[in-house]
Design an enzyme around this catalytic site. Structure first.
Site, short mmCIF file in Angstrom:
data_model
loop_
_atom_site.label_atom_id
_atom_site.label_comp_id
_atom_site.label_asym_id
_atom_site.label_seq_id
_atom_site.Cartn_x
_atom_site.Cartn_y
_atom_site.Cartn_z
N GLU A 1 14.76 1.67 -0.14
CA GLU A 1 15.99 1.12 -0.70
C GLU A 1 15.79 0.35 -2.00
OE1 GLU A 1 18.62 0.00 3.12
OE2 GLU A 1 16.50 -0.46 3.28
N GLN B 1 11.07 8.66 -3.45
CA GLN B 1 12.03 7.71 -2.91
C GLN B 1 12.63 6.83 -4.01
OE1 GLN B 1 13.22 7.16 0.55
NE2 GLN B 1 12.65 9.27 0.11
N ARG C 1 0.84 -1.19 0.00
CA ARG C 1 0.00 0.00 0.00
C ARG C 1 0.88 1.24 0.00
NH1 ARG C 1 -3.51 2.33 5.07
NH2 ARG C 1 -4.44 4.11 3.98
N GLY D 1 8.40 -1.31 2.75
CA GLY D 1 9.37 -0.23 2.65
C GLY D 1 9.80 0.00 1.22
N LEU E 1 1.16 4.98 0.76
CA LEU E 1 0.45 5.98 1.55
C LEU E 1 0.42 7.35 0.86
CD1 LEU E 1 1.81 5.15 5.13
CD2 LEU E 1 -0.39 4.49 4.13
#
Length: 527
Positions: free
Chosen positions: A493, A427, A417, A490, A419
């Site tokens: 990275e 990112q 998901r 996440g 946000l």
């Protein structure tokens, strides 16, 4: 930081307060306490005055870590049809003489593909060097380059489309545990990314694609980034004026933590985002882990979500026996929230505002704490999935001058998901620039006589500028992850990993040269 300083100076943790409300791009350097912090505290105690310490750029090169040097030897066995039968990977990486930094560069070989026989091994070599540390995507950034380069080489040896080889060996379940993934949209990453990139236009013959004098190469790499989450705490308060205050002792290293936690808290409490204040960067706030490992959004987000849910539960407890409340006797499963009100699910008219409940009970505010813990695969019956991705790159090479230019990058990412689409895309873009830098520019030069870093300025240590970075296309695919309440993964990275391998694979497609070390330099490309 607070815990370490308290132990070093033999004082209670309550006697230490760390404030870090804004941190520029940390990306690994902030994951540990470096000696200059201890020296600054020591100087302040000795002088009895506030002390400020600022590092010069050359000092940054030696005092806050660097990506470990690493070498990886990898052997892959496959059938002529392209089914993997064995992977053997050995990683060697550097560490300082007295340090415990550890990055298992070979680990990605064990978790990325379906293969019945896998052996990985990592060892470290102690050197007289400054302490290595985590840089964006530690271990994966190095190991993926070796693995995905080797997969690409195998595809050419088999006369097989590199994309088809990866699809054929996709890990439908977790290779280590055999459990089903909590989510995995890697196949969709391949399909959507290939379509957006135009992979079908690729001529498989090496050196066959040109644009004027430039050789054109297409390259691909995949990413299976591990999941990481540690315990985290947050506190949520709702005031009589209808505003909410949510906080946790986390840090924001430019990844948008302030923004996404404000959004998440507003959603969880049914408030407009303008009515929510989220704060962080203070060790007196509830405990939070470091911003690293692509794990903070999940850990903190789940804690914020739970704190907000428990806060709603506190309001329901307050009116449980309140004859004047339409919510009397209702539980969390019976209600929903919107526009600053708690109401029965499916019946918006049967509810009341937070402010009315507080006023009627003579309270200025109500607070609740939330604590998240890492999801356990054995309890879920699922392997907790990290992010997945497919990176497609087009390069141009001048065969006479050895000039390498990245023309296009398409990153298709399964990040669970999302946000906030803007901050998540940022990112991936930032990580992609870091991947281009890893592939083509960054190289620490060490004086063999003194051990000093010889290029410790941005005049000598090369990083990309705007002219080196093309338009970067980012696509998110997949569904919310099933392992946690908020469904995130996440994405800090996964944007970097795979870019260097995809560039090197594109260089091979354009030139026939298989480059096995980074960075890729002009002398390697002069034909």
């Amino acid at each position: 930081m607070r815990t370490s300083l308290a132990r070093i100076f033999k004082i209670p943790e309550s006697g230490v307060r760390v404030l870090a409300p804004y941190v520029g791009g940390g990306f690994g350097a902030g994951l540990r306490m470096w000696p200059h912090v201890i020296l600054t505290v020591l100087a302040a105690r000795e002088a009895g005055r506030p002390v400020k310490l600022v590092l010069t750029r050359p000092e940054m090169f030696t005092s806050v870590g660097h990506r470990p040097y690493s070498v990886m030897h990898i052997t892959i066995g496959a059938t002529r049809d392209g089914d993997l039968v064995a992977i053997d990977a050995d990683g060697v990486s550097s560490v300082a003489m007295e340090d415990d930094d550890y990055e298992p560069v070979s680990l990605c070989a064990a978790v990325s593909y379906a293969c019945p026989n896998v052996r990985t091994r990592d060892r470290q070599v102690r050197l007289n060097i400054p302490c290595p540390g985590s840089m964006r995507a530690p271990a994966e950034g190095q190991g993926n380059f070796a693995l995905e380069s080797a997969l690409d080489e195998l595809a050419y040896d088999l006369g097989m489309d590199p994309l088809e080889l990866r699809l054929r060996n996709l890990a439908e379940v977790d290779p280590l545990s055999g459990l089903p993934w909590s989510s995995n949209a890697l196949r969709e990453c391949y399909q959507v990314g290939a379509e957006r990139f135009g992979w079908s236009r690729r001529n498989p013959e090496i050196g066959s694609m040109r644009e004027g004098r430039w050789l054109v190469g297409y390259g691909l790499a995949a990413v299976s980034y591990p999941a990481y989450q540690v315990p985290c705490q947050a506190r949520a308060s709702l005031h009589r004026d209808g505003s909410a205050f949510v906080r946790s002792a986390a840090t924001d290293i430019g990844t948008g933590t302030y923004t996404v936690m404000t959004q998440l808290a507003a959603e969880s409490l049914g408030l407009d985002v303008a009515r929510v204040r989220f704060d962080l960067g203070d060790s007196d706030m509830p405990y939070a882990p470091q911003a690293g490992g692509s794990g903070l959004t999940g850990a903190l987000g789940n804690a914020v979500h739970l704190a907000c849910r428990r806060l709603i539960g506190e309001f329901l407890d307050l009116v449980r026996d309140d004859a004047d409340s339409p919510l009397r006797g209702a539980g969390l499963g019976d209600v929903t929230v919107s526009e600053g009100r708690v109401h029965l699910a499916g019946a918006p008219e049967q509810g009341e505002a937070y402010t009315d409940i507080l006023a009627r009970h003579g309270l200025e505010e109500l607070s609740a704490d939330g604590r998240s813990t890492p999801p356990q695969p054995e309890e879920l019956g699922m392997a907790v999935a990290g992010a997945f991705g497919a990176k497609f790159v087009e390069v141009r090479i001048d065969p006479d001058l050895g000039l390498l230019r990245v023309a296009r990058v398409v990153s298709a990412i399964d990040g669970g998901r999302i946000l906030n689409g803007k901050t998540a895309t940022s990112q991936i873009i930032g990580g992609t620039v870091g991947g281009i830098s890893q592939a083509m520019f960054e190289d620490t030069a060490t004086d063999p006589e003194t051990g000093r870093i010889a290029n410790a300025t941005f005049g000598d240590y090369l990083i990309p500028v705007n002219a080196d970075v093309p338009d970067l296309d980012v696509i998110f695919v997949g569904e919310p992850d099933r392992a946690t309440p908020i469904g995130t993964k996440g994405v800090g990275e996964v944007g970097l990993v795979g870019v260097a391998a995809a560039i090197a694979n594109a260089v091979h497609h354009a030139t026939g040269r298989r480059l096995r070390s980074l960075p890729i330099t002009i002398d390697q490309l002069m034909l």
